[in-house]
Design an enzyme around this catalytic site. Structure first.
Site, PDB file in Angstrom:
ATOM      1  N   SER A 150       0.830  -1.344  -0.055  1.00  0.00           N
ATOM      2  CA  SER A 150       0.301  -0.196   0.291  1.00  0.00           C
ATOM      3  C   SER A 150       1.186   1.611   0.145  1.00  0.00           C
ATOM      4  CB  SER A 150      -0.926  -0.529   1.153  1.00  0.00           C
ATOM      5  OG  SER A 150      -2.040   0.745   0.928  1.00  0.00           O
ATOM      6  N   LYS A 202     -23.233  16.451   7.277  1.00  0.00           N
ATOM      7  CA  LYS A 202     -22.410  17.379   8.638  1.00  0.00           C
ATOM      8  C   LYS A 202     -21.493  16.252   8.931  1.00  0.00           C
ATOM      9  CE  LYS A 202     -19.628  19.913  10.864  1.00  0.00           C
ATOM     10  NZ  LYS A 202     -18.358  20.554   9.674  1.00  0.00           N
TER      11      LYS A 202
END
Length: 344
Positions: A150, A202
Protein backbone atom coordinates in the site's frame (compact mmCIF):
# COMPACT_ATOMS: atom_id res chain seq x y z
CA UNK A 1 27.45 3.02 43.84
CA UNK A 2 26.45 1.59 40.44
CA UNK A 3 26.60 3.37 37.09
CA UNK A 4 22.89 4.20 37.04
CA UNK A 5 23.09 5.95 40.41
CA UNK A 6 26.13 7.95 39.36
CA UNK A 7 24.17 9.15 36.34
CA UNK A 8 21.26 10.08 38.60
CA UNK A 9 23.60 12.05 40.87
CA UNK A 10 25.07 13.85 37.86
CA UNK A 11 21.64 14.79 36.57
CA UNK A 12 20.56 16.01 39.99
CA UNK A 13 23.69 18.15 40.30
CA UNK A 14 23.11 19.60 36.86
CA UNK A 15 19.52 20.52 37.67
CA UNK A 16 20.59 22.02 41.01
CA UNK A 17 23.22 24.13 39.26
CA UNK A 18 20.63 25.25 36.74
CA UNK A 19 18.21 26.33 39.45
CA UNK A 20 20.93 28.32 41.24
CA UNK A 21 21.98 30.11 38.05
CA UNK A 22 18.41 30.98 37.12
CA UNK A 23 17.63 32.18 40.66
CA UNK A 24 20.42 34.77 40.42
CA UNK A 25 19.03 36.29 37.23
CA UNK A 26 16.64 39.23 37.67
CA UNK A 27 13.06 39.51 36.40
CA UNK A 28 12.23 39.32 32.72
CA UNK A 29 15.55 37.75 31.68
CA UNK A 30 15.02 34.76 33.96
CA UNK A 31 12.75 32.73 31.67
CA UNK A 32 14.94 33.27 28.61
CA UNK A 33 18.07 32.37 30.55
CA UNK A 34 16.37 29.30 31.98
CA UNK A 35 15.42 28.06 28.53
CA UNK A 36 18.90 28.73 27.11
CA UNK A 37 20.66 27.00 30.00
CA UNK A 38 18.28 24.05 29.92
CA UNK A 39 18.83 23.66 26.18
CA UNK A 40 22.58 23.55 26.74
CA UNK A 41 22.27 20.94 29.47
CA UNK A 42 19.94 18.86 27.31
CA UNK A 43 22.49 18.85 24.49
CA UNK A 44 25.10 17.50 26.90
CA UNK A 45 22.79 14.77 28.20
CA UNK A 46 20.91 13.84 25.03
CA UNK A 47 22.94 15.14 22.09
CA UNK A 48 22.12 17.81 19.50
CA UNK A 49 19.78 15.59 17.43
CA UNK A 50 21.39 17.04 14.30
CA UNK A 51 21.62 14.75 11.29
CA UNK A 52 25.14 13.42 10.73
CA UNK A 53 26.65 11.07 8.16
CA UNK A 54 27.87 7.59 8.99
CA UNK A 55 30.10 5.95 6.40
CA UNK A 56 29.14 2.38 5.52
CA UNK A 57 31.61 1.93 2.65
CA UNK A 58 34.64 4.11 1.96
CA UNK A 59 35.00 5.66 -1.49
CA UNK A 60 35.35 8.91 -3.39
CA UNK A 61 34.33 11.96 -1.35
CA UNK A 62 32.63 13.59 -4.34
CA UNK A 63 30.44 10.55 -5.01
CA UNK A 64 27.95 9.50 -2.37
CA UNK A 65 25.25 6.87 -2.31
CA UNK A 66 22.81 7.54 0.52
CA UNK A 67 21.10 4.57 2.13
CA UNK A 68 17.61 5.46 3.39
CA UNK A 69 15.18 3.34 5.37
CA UNK A 70 11.41 3.43 5.84
CA UNK A 71 10.72 0.93 8.58
CA UNK A 72 7.25 0.89 10.12
CA UNK A 73 3.90 2.59 9.67
CA UNK A 74 4.10 5.82 7.65
CA UNK A 75 2.53 8.22 10.12
CA UNK A 76 3.56 11.58 11.56
CA UNK A 77 3.36 11.20 15.33
CA UNK A 78 4.82 14.67 15.88
CA UNK A 79 7.66 13.39 18.07
CA UNK A 80 11.25 14.50 17.74
CA UNK A 81 13.46 11.70 16.46
CA UNK A 82 15.64 12.06 19.56
CA UNK A 83 12.82 10.97 21.87
CA UNK A 84 10.77 8.85 19.50
CA UNK A 85 10.30 5.16 20.17
CA UNK A 86 8.61 4.59 16.83
CA UNK A 87 10.64 2.77 14.18
CA UNK A 88 9.74 5.40 11.60
CA UNK A 89 9.92 9.13 12.24
CA UNK A 90 8.22 11.08 9.48
CA UNK A 91 9.67 14.55 10.00
CA UNK A 92 13.17 13.16 10.36
CA UNK A 93 12.80 11.20 7.12
CA UNK A 94 11.58 14.28 5.23
CA UNK A 95 14.62 16.16 6.54
CA UNK A 96 16.87 13.42 5.17
CA UNK A 97 15.23 13.68 1.75
CA UNK A 98 15.77 17.44 1.71
CA UNK A 99 19.38 17.00 2.82
CA UNK A 100 19.98 14.79 -0.23
CA UNK A 101 18.58 17.51 -2.49
CA UNK A 102 21.05 20.03 -1.04
CA UNK A 103 24.16 17.82 -1.27
CA UNK A 104 25.75 17.97 -4.73
CA UNK A 105 27.99 15.03 -3.89
CA UNK A 106 25.03 12.64 -3.70
CA UNK A 107 24.92 10.60 -6.91
CA UNK A 108 22.54 7.81 -5.93
CA UNK A 109 19.99 6.68 -3.34
CA UNK A 110 19.33 3.20 -2.00
CA UNK A 111 15.90 3.08 -0.37
CA UNK A 112 15.01 0.16 1.90
CA UNK A 113 11.29 -0.25 2.56
CA UNK A 114 9.71 -2.40 5.25
CA UNK A 115 6.28 -0.85 5.72
CA UNK A 116 2.57 -1.72 5.44
CA UNK A 117 1.91 1.89 4.43
CA UNK A 118 0.03 4.49 6.43
CA UNK A 119 -1.48 7.92 5.93
CA UNK A 120 -2.28 9.14 2.42
CA UNK A 121 -0.96 12.62 3.26
CA UNK A 122 2.35 11.39 4.65
CA UNK A 123 2.81 8.99 1.72
CA UNK A 124 2.20 11.83 -0.74
CA UNK A 125 4.71 14.04 1.12
CA UNK A 126 7.41 11.41 0.70
CA UNK A 127 6.58 10.81 -2.97
CA UNK A 128 6.80 14.56 -3.62
CA UNK A 129 10.29 14.83 -2.11
CA UNK A 130 11.43 11.68 -3.92
CA UNK A 131 10.28 13.22 -7.21
CA UNK A 132 12.42 16.29 -6.47
CA UNK A 133 15.44 14.02 -6.01
CA UNK A 134 14.80 12.34 -9.36
CA UNK A 135 14.56 15.74 -11.06
CA UNK A 136 18.16 16.29 -9.96
CA UNK A 137 19.11 13.18 -12.00
CA UNK A 138 19.86 11.22 -8.84
CA UNK A 139 18.88 7.58 -9.41
CA UNK A 140 16.80 5.85 -6.74
CA UNK A 141 17.04 2.08 -6.37
CA UNK A 142 14.61 0.52 -3.91
CA UNK A 143 14.82 -2.77 -2.01
CA UNK A 144 11.65 -4.23 -0.50
CA UNK A 145 12.20 -6.20 2.67
CA UNK A 146 9.53 -8.14 4.57
CA UNK A 147 6.62 -5.87 3.58
CA UNK A 148 6.27 -2.99 1.15
CA UNK A 149 2.53 -2.75 0.70
CA UNK A 150 0.00 0.00 0.00
CA UNK A 151 1.67 3.27 1.09
CA UNK A 152 4.96 1.36 1.23
CA UNK A 153 4.54 0.69 -2.48
CA UNK A 154 3.18 4.19 -3.19
CA UNK A 155 6.38 5.88 -2.02
CA UNK A 156 8.50 3.42 -4.06
CA UNK A 157 6.63 3.46 -7.36
CA UNK A 158 8.73 6.27 -8.83
CA UNK A 159 12.03 4.47 -8.21
CA UNK A 160 14.36 3.79 -11.13
CA UNK A 161 14.50 0.14 -10.15
CA UNK A 162 12.68 -1.95 -7.54
CA UNK A 163 13.99 -5.15 -5.96
CA UNK A 164 12.00 -7.55 -3.80
CA UNK A 165 12.65 -10.96 -2.30
CA UNK A 166 10.48 -13.94 -3.14
CA UNK A 167 9.09 -13.69 0.38
CA UNK A 168 8.24 -9.97 0.21
CA UNK A 169 4.60 -8.97 0.68
CA UNK A 170 3.75 -6.09 -1.61
CA UNK A 171 0.84 -4.70 -3.61
CA UNK A 172 -2.31 -3.84 -1.64
CA UNK A 173 -2.78 -0.90 -3.99
CA UNK A 174 -5.84 0.89 -2.72
CA UNK A 175 -7.45 3.03 -0.04
CA UNK A 176 -9.30 2.17 3.14
CA UNK A 177 -11.36 4.15 5.63
CA UNK A 178 -12.41 2.15 8.64
CA UNK A 179 -14.64 2.84 11.59
CA UNK A 180 -17.13 1.21 13.94
CA UNK A 181 -20.88 1.71 13.89
CA UNK A 182 -22.67 0.94 17.13
CA UNK A 183 -26.05 2.48 16.30
CA UNK A 184 -27.70 -0.95 16.59
CA UNK A 185 -26.31 -1.41 20.08
CA UNK A 186 -27.49 2.05 21.13
CA UNK A 187 -30.95 1.23 19.83
CA UNK A 188 -31.07 -1.96 21.90
CA UNK A 189 -29.98 0.00 24.97
CA UNK A 190 -32.63 2.64 24.37
CA UNK A 191 -30.07 5.38 23.75
CA UNK A 192 -31.13 8.03 21.20
CA UNK A 193 -28.73 10.07 19.08
CA UNK A 194 -29.30 13.81 19.62
CA UNK A 195 -27.06 15.43 17.01
CA UNK A 196 -27.95 18.84 15.53
CA UNK A 197 -26.28 19.67 12.24
CA UNK A 198 -26.31 22.28 9.51
CA UNK A 199 -26.53 19.74 6.71
CA UNK A 200 -27.56 16.13 6.19
CA UNK A 201 -23.96 14.99 5.66
CA UNK A 202 -22.26 16.99 8.42
CA UNK A 203 -21.83 13.90 10.60
CA UNK A 204 -20.88 11.39 7.93
CA UNK A 205 -19.45 8.15 9.33
CA UNK A 206 -20.75 8.93 12.79
CA UNK A 207 -20.87 5.64 14.72
CA UNK A 208 -24.16 6.70 16.27
CA UNK A 209 -26.40 6.37 13.21
CA UNK A 210 -26.77 4.03 10.25
CA UNK A 211 -25.25 5.54 7.10
CA UNK A 212 -27.71 6.66 4.43
CA UNK A 213 -27.36 5.75 0.74
CA UNK A 214 -26.23 9.30 0.00
CA UNK A 215 -23.63 9.13 2.75
CA UNK A 216 -22.28 5.82 1.43
CA UNK A 217 -22.07 7.32 -2.06
CA UNK A 218 -20.17 10.43 -0.91
CA UNK A 219 -17.68 8.42 1.17
CA UNK A 220 -17.11 5.95 -1.66
CA UNK A 221 -16.45 8.80 -4.11
CA UNK A 222 -13.98 10.27 -1.62
CA UNK A 223 -12.19 6.92 -1.36
CA UNK A 224 -12.10 6.46 -5.13
CA UNK A 225 -10.60 9.92 -5.61
CA UNK A 226 -7.64 8.91 -3.44
CA UNK A 227 -7.56 5.54 -5.22
CA UNK A 228 -7.29 7.24 -8.63
CA UNK A 229 -4.34 9.30 -7.38
CA UNK A 230 -2.65 6.10 -6.19
CA UNK A 231 -3.24 4.42 -9.56
CA UNK A 232 -1.81 7.41 -11.40
CA UNK A 233 1.31 7.39 -9.21
CA UNK A 234 1.88 3.71 -10.00
CA UNK A 235 1.13 4.15 -13.71
CA UNK A 236 3.56 7.05 -14.04
CA UNK A 237 6.28 5.49 -11.90
CA UNK A 238 6.12 2.07 -13.55
CA UNK A 239 5.37 3.37 -17.06
CA UNK A 240 2.15 1.36 -17.20
CA UNK A 241 -1.29 2.03 -18.63
CA UNK A 242 -3.77 3.11 -15.93
CA UNK A 243 -6.22 0.37 -16.91
CA UNK A 244 -3.46 -2.21 -16.52
CA UNK A 245 -2.71 -0.86 -13.06
CA UNK A 246 -6.38 -0.96 -12.08
CA UNK A 247 -6.52 -4.65 -12.94
CA UNK A 248 -3.82 -5.20 -10.31
CA UNK A 249 -5.12 -2.62 -7.85
CA UNK A 250 -8.09 -4.28 -6.20
CA UNK A 251 -6.33 -4.35 -2.84
CA UNK A 252 -4.80 -7.80 -3.22
CA UNK A 253 -1.26 -8.57 -2.13
CA UNK A 254 1.55 -10.12 -4.17
CA UNK A 255 4.73 -11.94 -3.28
CA UNK A 256 7.98 -10.96 -4.95
CA UNK A 257 7.67 -13.30 -7.92
CA UNK A 258 4.06 -12.30 -8.58
CA UNK A 259 5.05 -8.63 -8.38
CA UNK A 260 7.78 -9.18 -10.98
CA UNK A 261 5.36 -11.03 -13.27
CA UNK A 262 2.88 -8.15 -13.05
CA UNK A 263 5.41 -5.38 -13.59
CA UNK A 264 5.27 -3.96 -10.07
CA UNK A 265 8.85 -5.04 -9.27
CA UNK A 266 11.87 -5.25 -11.57
CA UNK A 267 14.02 -7.95 -10.05
CA UNK A 268 14.26 -10.51 -7.27
CA UNK A 269 17.02 -9.58 -4.87
CA UNK A 270 18.02 -8.21 -1.50
CA UNK A 271 19.29 -4.81 -0.44
CA UNK A 272 22.90 -5.70 -1.26
CA UNK A 273 21.81 -6.76 -4.75
CA UNK A 274 20.06 -3.43 -5.27
CA UNK A 275 23.18 -1.58 -4.11
CA UNK A 276 25.46 -3.61 -6.41
CA UNK A 277 23.13 -2.95 -9.33
CA UNK A 278 23.03 0.78 -8.58
CA UNK A 279 26.82 0.95 -8.47
CA UNK A 280 27.37 -0.97 -11.69
CA UNK A 281 24.54 0.48 -13.78
CA UNK A 282 25.15 4.09 -12.75
CA UNK A 283 28.98 3.86 -12.73
CA UNK A 284 29.25 4.43 -8.99
CA UNK A 285 31.51 1.53 -8.06
CA UNK A 286 33.94 3.94 -6.37
CA UNK A 287 31.25 5.86 -4.45
CA UNK A 288 31.14 6.32 -0.70
CA UNK A 289 28.05 4.71 0.83
CA UNK A 290 26.59 6.59 3.78
CA UNK A 291 23.47 6.69 5.89
CA UNK A 292 22.14 9.47 8.06
CA UNK A 293 22.15 9.26 11.84
CA UNK A 294 20.97 11.64 14.54
CA UNK A 295 23.55 12.94 17.00
CA UNK A 296 22.55 11.35 20.29
CA UNK A 297 24.27 10.16 23.46
CA UNK A 298 21.80 7.32 23.97
CA UNK A 299 20.70 8.81 27.31
CA UNK A 300 17.19 9.37 25.91
CA UNK A 301 16.66 5.61 25.69
CA UNK A 302 17.41 5.07 29.39
CA UNK A 303 14.73 5.03 32.09
CA UNK A 304 16.14 8.16 33.73
CA UNK A 305 16.55 9.99 30.42
CA UNK A 306 12.97 9.15 29.50
CA UNK A 307 11.59 10.46 32.77
CA UNK A 308 13.54 13.73 32.61
CA UNK A 309 12.42 14.29 29.01
CA UNK A 310 8.78 13.65 29.95
CA UNK A 311 9.10 16.01 32.92
CA UNK A 312 10.37 18.77 30.61
CA UNK A 313 7.64 18.08 28.06
CA UNK A 314 10.25 17.13 25.44
CA UNK A 315 8.86 13.63 25.07
CA UNK A 316 5.34 12.27 24.99
CA UNK A 317 4.32 9.91 27.77
CA UNK A 318 3.51 6.29 26.94
CA UNK A 319 -0.23 6.96 27.03
CA UNK A 320 0.19 10.05 24.81
CA UNK A 321 2.13 8.01 22.26
CA UNK A 322 -0.50 5.28 22.17
CA UNK A 323 -3.27 7.84 21.67
CA UNK A 324 -1.27 9.60 18.95
CA UNK A 325 -0.65 6.41 16.96
CA UNK A 326 -4.30 5.39 17.22
CA UNK A 327 -5.36 8.82 15.98
CA UNK A 328 -2.92 8.73 13.07
CA UNK A 329 -4.25 5.33 12.02
CA UNK A 330 -7.85 6.43 12.19
CA UNK A 331 -8.80 4.97 15.57
CA UNK A 332 -10.32 8.24 16.66
CA UNK A 333 -13.57 10.12 16.38
CA UNK A 334 -12.65 11.02 12.80
CA UNK A 335 -11.94 8.04 10.50
CA UNK A 336 -9.13 8.74 8.02
CA UNK A 337 -8.34 7.45 4.53
CA UNK A 338 -5.23 5.28 4.53
CA UNK A 339 -2.88 3.66 2.07
CA UNK A 340 -2.53 0.79 4.51
CA UNK A 341 -2.32 -3.00 4.31
CA UNK A 342 -3.82 -5.19 7.00
CA UNK A 343 -7.08 -3.39 7.79
CA UNK A 344 -7.49 -0.98 10.65
Amino acid sequence: MNKRRWIAVGVACGLLLLSIIVALIPGKDKEEASNTTLTGINKIFYGSNEITEETLEEGASNKKIVKLSVNGVIADTGESNLFSREQYNHQNFLTQLKKIQEDKAVKGVLLEVNSPGGGIYESAEIAKEMAKIKKLDIPIYTAFKNTAASGGYYISAGSDKIFATEETTTGSIGVIISGLNYSGLLEKLGVTDATYKSGALKDMMSPQHKPSEEENKVIQEFVMSAYDRFVNVVAKGRNMDTNAVKELADGRIYDGNQAVENGLVDQIGYSEDALDSLKKEKKLTDATVIEYKNDTTGFASSWLGNKIAEWQGLKATTSDRVISVFEKLGFSDTPKPMYYYGGL
